[in-house]
Design a protein around this motif. Structure first.
Motif, short mmCIF file in Angstrom:
data_model
loop_
_atom_site.label_atom_id
_atom_site.label_comp_id
_atom_site.label_asym_id
_atom_site.label_seq_id
_atom_site.Cartn_x
_atom_site.Cartn_y
_atom_site.Cartn_z
N ASP A 289 0.97 -0.84 -0.58
CA ASP A 289 0.19 0.29 0.37
C ASP A 289 0.77 1.00 -0.10
OD1 ASP A 289 1.01 -0.62 2.37
OD2 ASP A 289 -0.60 0.05 3.89
N TYR A 290 1.98 1.47 0.14
CA TYR A 290 2.57 2.70 0.45
C TYR A 290 4.77 2.15 -0.66
CZ TYR A 290 3.28 1.04 5.10
OH TYR A 290 4.03 -0.12 6.02
N ASN A 356 -6.18 -2.43 7.11
CA ASN A 356 -7.13 -0.73 5.86
C ASN A 356 -7.23 -1.98 4.85
OD1 ASN A 356 -6.84 1.36 6.13
ND2 ASN A 356 -5.14 1.68 4.81
N GLU A 360 -11.69 -1.04 3.17
CA GLU A 360 -11.60 -0.37 1.87
C GLU A 360 -12.02 -1.30 0.56
OE1 GLU A 360 -8.35 1.30 -1.55
OE2 GLU A 360 -7.63 -0.01 -0.72
N HIS A 395 -2.02 7.10 3.87
CA HIS A 395 -3.42 5.82 2.86
C HIS A 395 -4.61 5.00 4.15
CE1 HIS A 395 -4.62 1.53 1.24
NE2 HIS A 395 -4.74 2.03 0.56
N SER A 398 -7.54 8.15 3.95
CA SER A 398 -7.49 7.84 2.92
C SER A 398 -8.52 6.81 3.10
CB SER A 398 -6.63 7.37 1.87
OG SER A 398 -7.67 7.16 0.08
N CYS A 420 -5.26 13.83 4.80
CA CYS A 420 -4.78 12.50 3.95
C CYS A 420 -3.55 13.57 3.10
CB CYS A 420 -5.60 11.88 3.30
SG CYS A 420 -4.53 10.67 2.24
N CYS A 424 0.41 13.37 1.67
CA CYS A 424 1.16 12.78 0.24
C CYS A 424 1.76 14.22 0.02
CB CYS A 424 -0.16 12.48 -0.32
SG CYS A 424 -1.00 10.40 0.09
N ASN A 434 0.60 8.40 -6.68
CA ASN A 434 -0.55 6.99 -6.15
C ASN A 434 -1.56 8.45 -5.57
OD1 ASN A 434 0.50 5.37 -5.82
ND2 ASN A 434 1.84 5.45 -3.45
N ASN A 438 -6.79 8.90 -4.34
CA ASN A 438 -7.24 10.52 -3.37
C ASN A 438 -8.16 11.03 -4.00
OD1 ASN A 438 -5.77 8.75 -1.01
ND2 ASN A 438 -3.89 10.09 -1.57
#
Length: 869
Positions: A289-290, A356, A360, A395, A398, A420, A424, A434, A438
């Protein structure tokens, strides 16, 4: 020999002496003290304790200040290894040591008299620059990580003596960084090169012991002796998974799906055959995810395969999500979460990753209420693990924003998304890929609020970023979605002549349900933990359709902050549709420090939007059309009840069926009525309000039930239960326990063990069946209506007047409901285990040859075939 206790007592003194000597410039003395402290710590707790790492770090600082850079680097390496293993690569302590290592590396470069950084090896053969770069990547320092890893990759590729394992590690680390930066083409090329190198390593390894692909798995098992332990080379798996992640990020989802299925099935097969992991000096499988990597060194073989399998489940789940196969995605994320909860501490960031992604996915399945508790858990853990400036925390915010939006809480969703995007924009380069999801989510929120022009700006910004990052035909799913939203916004604006008036966002509406006694709760949550525990019990009673909470009003200054606490607590318990109002100051002080959850709203006062407690109660009672049906429970002072009765006397009289109060009262024979006494906190804080409420209720013939602290004193509640609660894996369990321990130092004996369930005890009085089963209150007839009081001081003869029928049964009932309230709020994260296992069996049923042909596609298959030859 010095006794162990004496050694332990002397260690802090030696550290302090060493630090003092260092500050005063006495390097030799400082080293003498630190080395003696390290020697004693190693004797007591081994060479890899957290304190040993701290001492090694201090030794490194002393050596570096004295110009002994190579010795300092060795000390820092040892400290970093311990801190990464014990605290995690993303910990502040690891980052602290990493920062010092970078400074020392630059000193080494200067000492060497050359312009480029040298290729430095640690004592265990690890590549220092790569480890430093990985740690910087973990911490979100992408620019510095690129500098370190770039120089390291150049150095190792130009060094003829470098081994394939060293090359593989450098290539994989750089590819992971490129992926995190959104440089997908560069990452793809590097991963392909890494796969070739990994294949060369595998070919040189004994085929009887090392396994890299499914076909070789079967060959190795059939050809090796029963006593020989088999191994699976994780470098091959990492390379395939990393390449698949690049395909996923680039929008080539179908091919990414097949590759991730392959990796998952290889690991499932390895686990079923109890194979060992052979690492080949490469970094772990990528997180998704990141964009940082994970190393899970120092764990048992079976646990390590499990953790690799969990990451594979996660990556496949993300791929399914991109293909909008939400049921399949949820199964994969649930599988990853279950593995991680069995292997890791609850506060590990890998667990937050699984929460997370489950959240989602549930949002996309229109289950926002089930998703929100999971999302809050992820935010909670990532704030602890990374702080509030890391892409991982962004994230989590988000996903939280999507949860709020799915429940039509658009203003809260907007605040989340703004926070968020702030993070970022500080962490990522401008127009990073990425940002697209968002920015799209922000557009959706603005659209729901009626700000169509601003929403259209967001959609067009997303389109521009997509164009900058992807070639024609790449990530087509995402581009189609963006263009569809642009068309919808443009059409809506043209139909309305170019302008749409923004909507006024209504306050949260309480969802009407068929089952349960309707109840409104007034609480001073945060003063101690009984208010929080009462809401845990409320969650259980609500799910059993016994109580139907219509609203919660937070009272006693600082009342707005208490309302924030109540909102986060209810959301984390799955009571997302219960509105919260801000009550009066309740006679309290705004300077009071609150206990319990502050992780989300702290420092952001506009995060939530509340109506006043009186307005909320009025709206609820007007909308609830049945007369004399709503129960009101006050777990705090009666000031809010008093204010409402003075303003809305008729409404209160017509709708309130019963008033349950935590307080101190007695029956006056002279006045022939119930009167409050100032013995308890709630009554004493607003005595006039309490007197008014009791008087008016008896005049209006509204029954009251008062639960005194004497009932709680007599109800044993073991402190060990706070520890047992943590087995639910709920963030509230951890928070409540930590607050409980802190309060124990300043409370009297009865408060230590019993006061924490005062609110839960009172809440049970709202349910007639529980009240009749567990309590024997004294009844006083006033004006033709019975008013009940549970709990009185013990009689002179010592007889029990607690008003509790069976203390042990009551304790078990309350504990069961509290545990159930926490556990049920997380049920969406665990899902159907049988269905998941059946899915895996089906995917493993194909022959290796068939699966490999379906798997790779032409380009990938040719790469592997070439490396095999």
């Amino acid at each position: 020999m010095m006794p162990p206790f004496f050694c332990q007592r002397r260690i802090p003194e030696l550290i302090q002496k060493g630090q003092n000597a260092f500050v005063n410039g006495k390097v030799d003395d400082a080293l003498k003290y630190f080395n003696e402290a390290l020697k004693r710590e190693s004797r007591l707790h081994g060479d890899d304790s957290i304190l040993a790492a701290r001492i090694l770090h201090d030794i490194g600082l002393v050596l570096a200040s004295n110009g002994d850079s190579f010795a300092a680097m060795s000390s820092f390496e040892d400290a970093l290894q311990i801190r990464q293993d014990r605290l995690g690569p993303g910990s502040e302590e690891s980052a602290e040591t990493t920062a010092q290592m970078i400074k020392v590396l630059d000193e080494i470069r200067i000492q060497s008299g050359v312009g480029e950084r040298k290729f430095v090896k640690g004592n265990n053969g690890t590549l220092v620059d790569v480890d430093v770069g990985i740690n910087l990547l973990e911490w979100g320092e992408y620019d510095e990580a690129e500098r370190v890893l770039g120089e390291c990759l150049d150095s190792v590729t130009s060094n003829e003596q470098a081994t394939d394992a060293e090359i593989l590690k450098a290539q994989s680390a750089m590819a992971a960084l490129f992926r995190a930066q959104g440089k997908y083409e560069e990452a793809k090329d590097l991963y392909l090169e890494a796969m070739k190198v990994a294949r060369r390593i595998e070919i040189r390894t004994s085929l009887g012991k090392t396994i890299g692909t499914a076909a070789i798995v079967e060959e190795s098992i059939s050809s090796s002796s029963p006593d020989e332990p088999l191994e699976i080379d994780i470098s091959i798996i990492n390379s395939i998974a990393g390449y698949a992640e690049i395909l996923r990020k680039g929008g080539e989802l179908w091919q990414a799906q097949e590759l991730h299925k392959k990796v998952r099935n290889m690991l499932l097969s390895a686990k079923s055959k109890r194979l060992k992991i052979k690492r080949g000096n490469t970094i772990g499988i990528c997180k998704t995810d990141y964009g940082h990597e994970n190393e899970s060194g120092g764990v048992e073989e079976e646990t390590e395969i499990d953790l690799q399998l969990a990451i594979s489940h996660t990556q496949l789940g993300c791929t399914f999500f991109g293909l909008k196969k939400f049921n399949d995605a949820l199964l994969e994320h649930q599988a990853a979460l279950n593995i991680r909860l069995n292997c890791l501490e609850f506060t590990d960031d890998l667990i937050s990753e699984s929460f997370n992604y489950c959240a989602e996915t549930l949002c996309s399945m229109e289950n926002g209420c089930g998703a929100l508790p999971l999302s809050l858990h992820a935010v909670f853990v990532r704030k602890l693990e990374f702080g509030t400036h890391h892409p991982a925390f962004a994230h989590a915010l988000s996903v939280l924003s999507k949860c709020y939006q799915s429940m039509h809480r658009s203003l809260e969703a907007f605040e989340c998304m703004e926070w968020c995007l702030e993070i970022c924009e500080a962490c990522f380069p401008a127009n990073h890929a990425n940002l697209i999801p968002n920015v799209l989510t922000k557009g959706e929120i603005l659209r729901s609020l009626g700000y169509w022009e601003k929403a259209l700006e967001c959609y067009r910004k997303a389109e521009d970023i997509h164009t900058m990052n992807f070639k024609s035909g790449q990530n087509g799913f995402q581009l189609e979605e963006i263009q569809k939203k642009i068309t919808e916004a443009t059409t809506a604006l043209s139909n309305e002549g170019g302008t749409i008036i923004p909507k006024t966002q209504p306050y949260q509406q309480c969802k009407k349900k068929n089952g349960g006694v309707p109840v409104i709760i007034i609480t001073d949550i945060g003063r101690d933990i009984d208010g929080t525990i009462a809401l845990m019990e409320l969650a259980s009673l609500e799910r059993m359709c016994i109580l139907h909470p219509l609203g919660v009003i937070a009272t006693v200054a600082p009342e707005e902050e208490r309302a924030c606490l109540a909102r986060v607590t209810l959301d984390s318990l799955g009571l997302c549709d219960v509105p919260v109002g801000v009550g009066s100051d309740g006679g309290g002080s705004a300077e009071v420090e609150l206990n319990s959850l502050r992780f989300l709203y702290d420092g952001r006062k506009k995060f939530f939007r509340f109506e006043s407690g009186i307005d909320l109660m009025k709206r609820i009672l007007i909308e609830f059309d049945q007369p004399k049906s709503v129960k009101l429970i006050c777990l705090s002072t009666l000031k809010d009840v008093s204010n409402f009765m003075k303003q809305e006397s008729n409404l209160f009289c017509s709708k309130i069926r019963e008033l349950v109060i935590m307080g101190s009262v007695e029956y006056s024979e002279k006045q022939r009525r119930i009167i409050p006494v100032s013995g308890g906190y709630n009554t004493k804080l607003e005595f006039e309000a309490a007197s008014f409420v009791y008087r008016e209720c008896q005049e209006m013939k509204i029954p009251t039930i008062t639960v005194t602290r004497h009932a709680v004193i007599c109800c044993p509640f073991p402190p060990s239960f706070m520890t047992i609660l943590q087995d639910t894996h709920h963030l509230l369990a951890k928070e409540v326990r930590s607050v409980y321990v802190k309060l124990c130092d300043s409370c009297s004996k009865w408060e230590n063990s019993n006061s924490s369930i005062y609110g839960a005890l009172a809440l049970l009085h709202c349910v007639d069946a529980y009240r009749e089963t567990h309590f024997t209150p004294r009844c006083h007839l006033v004006n033709g209506i019975f008013h009940k009081v549970t709990g009185a001081p013990a009689a002179e003869d010592g007889s029990d007047r607690s008003g509790i029928a069976n203390k042990e049964n009551l304790r078990i009932e309350i504990q069961r409901m509290i545990q159930q309230g926490l556990s049920l709020s997380l049920t969406a994260a665990f899902g159907d285990t049988k269905r998941r296992k059946d899915s895996y069996k089906k995917s493993l049923a194909k022959s290796p040859e068939m699966e490999e042909k379906e798997l790779y596609g032409e380009a990938m298959y040719s790469v592997l075939a070439t490396t095999r030859r």
